[in-house]
Enzyme design. Structure first.
Site, PDB file in Angstrom:
ATOM      1  N   ASP A  93       1.053  -1.244  -0.008  1.00  0.00           N
ATOM      2  CA  ASP A  93      -0.019   0.116  -0.192  1.00  0.00           C
ATOM      3  C   ASP A  93       0.957   1.052   0.066  1.00  0.00           C
ATOM      4  OD1 ASP A  93      -2.076  -1.623   0.130  1.00  0.00           O
ATOM      5  OD2 ASP A  93      -2.245  -1.337   2.326  1.00  0.00           O
TER       6      ASP A  93
HETATM    7  N1  URA Z   1      -1.313  -5.722   4.004  1.00  0.00           N
HETATM    8  C1  URA Z   1      -1.770  -4.390   3.980  1.00  0.00           C
HETATM    9  O1  URA Z   1      -2.764  -4.275   4.752  1.00  0.00           O
HETATM   10  N2  URA Z   1      -1.048  -3.548   3.373  1.00  0.00           N
HETATM   11  C2  URA Z   1       0.042  -3.916   2.717  1.00  0.00           C
HETATM   12  O2  URA Z   1       0.706  -3.096   1.946  1.00  0.00           O
HETATM   13  C3  URA Z   1       0.472  -5.390   2.514  1.00  0.00           C
HETATM   14  C4  URA Z   1      -0.140  -6.191   3.317  1.00  0.00           C
END
Ligand code: URA
Length: 234
Positions: free
Chosen positions: A104
């Site tokens: 993310d």
């Molecule tokens: N899980 C999440 O919530 N975000 C990420 O970036 C990776 C795994």
């Protein structure tokens, strides 16, 4: 056999246009003879090419480790936000690497980049069953029962998460490590929400046996070593 300018633009930061200039300046040799035209055919496995007297080591693929900072999208381009390939050093950009999977925008840590589609495919394959390890800071302390909830697997509307490991910091139970087998959208955040906690900070620290290099500063990129690639059977 491939064209000299194609070979050099794949294997070095020189563009095809640069190669024309280099040929004009007699700066390129093929097996010890000065190259006269950029379109001459060469054998990329056998021929020895030099540019300005330096032998060219040909390679098609690169494999990079990035310590991703917050604020970057796991993408190759975007109209609004900075993207992870912006962090690739100039001299490696011509390989056109792309991220293997996604983190993310607000997640930090270990992200691989490559231009090898097969490597990407292999790592993303559910068959590979690669666990990804995350360090997370939560708004509320995790409790023993959460470990069992993670270990039981979780149902989501678009998938069923395989059993996941939750480790709770004994000193500060707001700090946890989570290991998941998949990598679905917001998966760690959603799993933590399921047990009533919000993730305030998230960092990926390992993919399978590969750990984020602790000496790699946030925002920096380096090539994977042969030993690190071997961890994925590559
Ligand atoms: N899980 C999440 O919530 N975000 C990420 O970036 C990776 C795994």
């Amino acid at each position: 056999m491939i064209r000299l300018d194609k070979y050099l633009s794949d294997a070095t930061p020189h563009s095809r246009k640069d190669v024309r200039g280099l040929v004009k300046r007699n700066a390129i040799t093929v097996n010890g003879t000065v190259a006269k035209t950029p379109d001459m055919k060469i054998n990329e496995e056998k021929d020895l090419i030099t540019v300005n007297g330096i032998p060219v080591v040909y390679r098609k693929f690169i494999y990079l480790m990035l310590n991703k900072p917050q604020g970057y999208l796991s993408a190759t381009e975007d109209d609004r936000d900075p993207v992870v390939v912006d962090l690739v050093p100039e001299e490696l950009k011509h390989f056109a690497p792309f991220p293997v999977g996604r983190l993310d925008k607000d997640t930090e840590g270990l992200l691989l980049l490559t231009n090898d589609g097969q490597f990407d495919h292999e790592l993303m394959s559910p068959r590979k069953n690669l666990y990804k390890r995350y360090y997370a800071e939560l708004d509320l302390p995790a409790v023993e029962q959460d470990i069992a909830t993670f270990a039981a697997g979780m149902e989501f509307k678009e998938f069923t998460a395989k059993p996941a490991r939750l480790e709770i910091d004994p000193v500060d139970p707001r700090k946890v490590y989570v290991e998941i087998a998949e990598g679905k959208y917001h998966q760690v955040k959603r799993m933590c929400e399921r047990v009533g906690k919000n993730v305030l900070f998230l960092k990926r620290v390992a993919i399978g046996e590969l750990r984020l290099d602790p000496s790699l500063e946030c925002g920096k990129v380096r090539e994977l070593t042969a030993d690190e690639l071997a961890l994925f059977g590559w």
